[in-house]
Design an enzyme around this catalytic site. Structure first.
Site, PDB file in Angstrom:
ATOM      1  N   GLY A  43      12.662  52.344  12.803  1.00 22.39           N
ATOM      2  CA  GLY A  43      13.544  52.298  14.059  1.00 22.39           C
ATOM      3  C   GLY A  43      14.785  53.312  13.547  1.00 22.39           C
ATOM      4  O   GLY A  43      15.228  54.031  14.627  1.00 22.39           O
ATOM      5  N   CYS A  44      15.032  53.260  12.487  1.00 22.78           N
ATOM      6  CA  CYS A  44      16.439  53.888  12.269  1.00 22.78           C
ATOM      7  C   CYS A  44      16.096  55.616  12.155  1.00 22.78           C
ATOM      8  O   CYS A  44      16.817  56.372  12.484  1.00 22.78           O
ATOM      9  CB  CYS A  44      16.919  53.558  10.937  1.00 22.78           C
ATOM     10  SG  CYS A  44      17.564  51.852  10.857  1.00 22.78           S
ATOM     11  N   THR A  45      14.766  55.920  11.551  1.00 18.53           N
ATOM     12  CA  THR A  45      14.529  57.286  11.632  1.00 18.53           C
ATOM     13  C   THR A  45      14.244  57.729  13.027  1.00 18.53           C
ATOM     14  O   THR A  45      14.559  58.827  13.376  1.00 18.53           O
ATOM     15  CB  THR A  45      13.084  57.226  10.674  1.00 18.53           C
ATOM     16  OG1 THR A  45      13.496  56.722   9.474  1.00 18.53           O
ATOM     17  CG2 THR A  45      12.568  58.588  10.761  1.00 18.53           C
TER      18      THR A  45
END
Length: 156
Positions: A43-45
């Site tokens: 998700g952060c990527t």
């Protein structure tokens, strides 16, 4: 979560190049400040890549994007190089900035409780006030929502 209209908490944090970035030096610009749990996670990527792809749009709106997580500057540098990110990432290893911005919270996952970063985005206006806020962010479509809100705020 911080209230819209309140003064953004001051901060000075090292970026991926160990350069200190301070809110006081950024006043006069629009800032998209987004908090995320951890570098190199799915998700952060996606969120970092979406913000990178939209960087020209934000630049044309005279806004800068700052991502913040508890990862070290070295981990941020690795994340940026691995994913070819063009945004600035701030390191908050002691979590004091996460606490000041009210994003360091008790989380639950598969019945386990732990402290972590709740994915949150703030728009800070040129006067240093919170102009918009999103908590418990869902990554899909989020960058477009932030861009749209920024345009609305600037057209007031």
């Amino acid at each position: 979560m911080l209230e819209v209209g309140t003064k953004a908490p001051d901060f000075c944090r090292p970026n991926q190049d160990e350069t200190e970035i301070c809110l006081r030096d950024l006043l006069g610009k629009w800032i998209v400040l987004y908090f995320y749990p951890k570098d190199n996670t799915p998700g952060c990527t996606t969120e970092a890549c979406d913000f990178t792809a939209a960087l020209p749009d934000f630049s044309s709106l005279d806004a800068m994007i700052l991502g913040v997580s508890p990862d070290s500057p070295k981990k941020h540098r690795n994340f940026i190089e691995k994913k070819d990110l063009k945004i600035t990432l701030l390191s908050d290893e002691d979590k004091s900035m996460c606490e000041a911005y009210d994003v360091w919270k008790l989380k639950k996952n598969y019945g386990r409780e732990y402290m972590g970063v709740v994915r949150t985005t703030y728009i800070i206006d040129p006067d240093g006030k919170i102009a918009a806020a999103w908590d418990k962010v869902r990554v899909k479509g989020h960058v477009d929502a932030v861009k749209q809100k920024l345009k609305e705020l600037q057209n007031r």
